[in-house]
Design an enzyme around this catalytic site. Sequence first.
Site, PDB file in Angstrom:
ATOM      1  N   VAL A 229       0.842  -1.190   0.000  1.00 54.44           N
ATOM      2  CA  VAL A 229       0.000   0.000   0.000  1.00 54.44           C
ATOM      3  C   VAL A 229       0.881   1.245   0.000  1.00 54.44           C
ATOM      4  CG1 VAL A 229      -1.762   1.288   1.287  1.00 54.44           C
ATOM      5  CG2 VAL A 229      -1.820  -1.222   1.244  1.00 54.44           C
ATOM      6  N   HIS A 230       0.564   2.205  -0.853  1.00 50.86           N
ATOM      7  CA  HIS A 230       1.283   3.478  -0.853  1.00 50.86           C
ATOM      8  C   HIS A 230       1.092   4.155   0.504  1.00 50.86           C
ATOM      9  CE1 HIS A 230       2.318   7.634  -1.877  1.00 50.86           C
ATOM     10  NE2 HIS A 230       2.893   7.169  -2.968  1.00 50.86           N
ATOM     11  N   PRO A 231       2.134   4.763   1.073  1.00 51.28           N
ATOM     12  CA  PRO A 231       1.996   5.374   2.405  1.00 51.28           C
ATOM     13  C   PRO A 231       0.823   6.339   2.517  1.00 51.28           C
ATOM     14  CG  PRO A 231       4.303   5.314   1.758  1.00 51.28           C
ATOM     15  CD  PRO A 231       3.519   4.847   0.573  1.00 51.28           C
TER      16      PRO A 231
END
Length: 342
Positions: A229-231
Site C-alpha cells: 500500500v502506498h503510504p
Amino acid sequence: MLVMRPAQLSDLAEVQRLAADSPVGVTSLPDDAGRLGDKILASEASFAAEVSFNGEESYFFVLEDTLSRRLLGCSGIVASAGYSEPFYSFRNETFVHASRELKIHNKIHALSLCHDLTGNSLLTSFYVQRELVDSPYAELNSRARLMFMAAHPERFADAVVVEIVGDSDENGDAPFWDAIGRNFFDLTYAEAERLCGLKSRTFLAELMPHYPIYVPLLPDEAQEAMGLVHPRAQVTFDILMRDGFETDHYIDIFDGGPTLHARTSGIRSIAQSQVVAVSLVAVDGVPAGAGRLYLVSNDQLQDFRGVVAELDWAPGRDVVLTAEVAEVLGVGEGDSVRLVAV
C-alpha cells in the site's frame, strides 16, 4: 464544523486543488478541470435520477468546512464497475506443474488478467488533507458514503470493491509497473496513470498480456511490491479493513496495489448503522453526558449530509442533537438520522 455532502459544479476549483495534491495512482482524481467538471456533472445527474437498480451512476462527495467553505477531502462511489467498459484486474492464481515420472509437484504463483469484478460497486476518489489523516474526519470522508449506500441500497450492487494505490517512490516510479507494464508501453508509471486519468484505463489494459504471468519470473522488487500500500493510501486501507473489507485474490494491473472486497450487507458502516429518531435539539453546547463520537447522516438523496458528532446515546433511545448539528444535517424534532460509532 466539517460536513460531507454531494459535490456541486461550483466546487470545481477546490476539487482540482485537492486532485493536484492526490498521490499518483488515484486516476479517478485527475488534475484536469475538464475531466473533473464532467465527473461532478455526472454525479449531479446520478443524484437527481430515479434509480431502481445499480447502473452507470457515479456519486461524488466532498468534505467541506462550513465556516471557511474550503474543501478538505473528497470520495466517490461508482454504482457498477465496468458498466460501460471492462473493469480489469490481475487475479492471483496458483498453477500446479507435476510430473509423476520425475516425482515433481510444484505450485507456481501466476497472475491472470481478468474482469471478474465487473458489476460490483466501486469506491473511488478518496482524498483527505494530510492534517486530517489521523482524525475522525478521515473516517467521515470514507464511511459516510457507505452510510449513503445503506440509505439507498437499490442504487448499488450486493458487493463492493476498492482499488488501493500501490507502491511507488517520490519520483513516481513503481517496481510492479516497471516489471510488467513498461514492457508493453514506452511510458513511466506516472505517465501511464496520468494518461488513464485523462482518458480511460481500458485502452491500456487491453494491450496488457492476456496470458498468465509467472510471478517467480518477475524481479524481486516487483514481487515484493505486490499487495503493498502506498503510504498516503494507508489511511483509507486501514479504515476499510476495520469496516469489514478484506484483501481479495486481485491486485491492480498497474502498480500491484491490493483490491479490497466486501459483501455490501456485511460492511460495518452499513450493517451496524441504526436509524434513530431525533427527539430534541439542544439549544447550544453538547448534550449532557455526551462522550462518544458518532458518524451521523440524514438519509436524503441530493441533500445528503454527514457529520461527526459527540453524542449521549444508547440503542433503543432517541438521539439528542445540538442545534448546529441539526441545522447542518437539515433535520429537526421528529425527523430521523443514521448513526454509527467512530
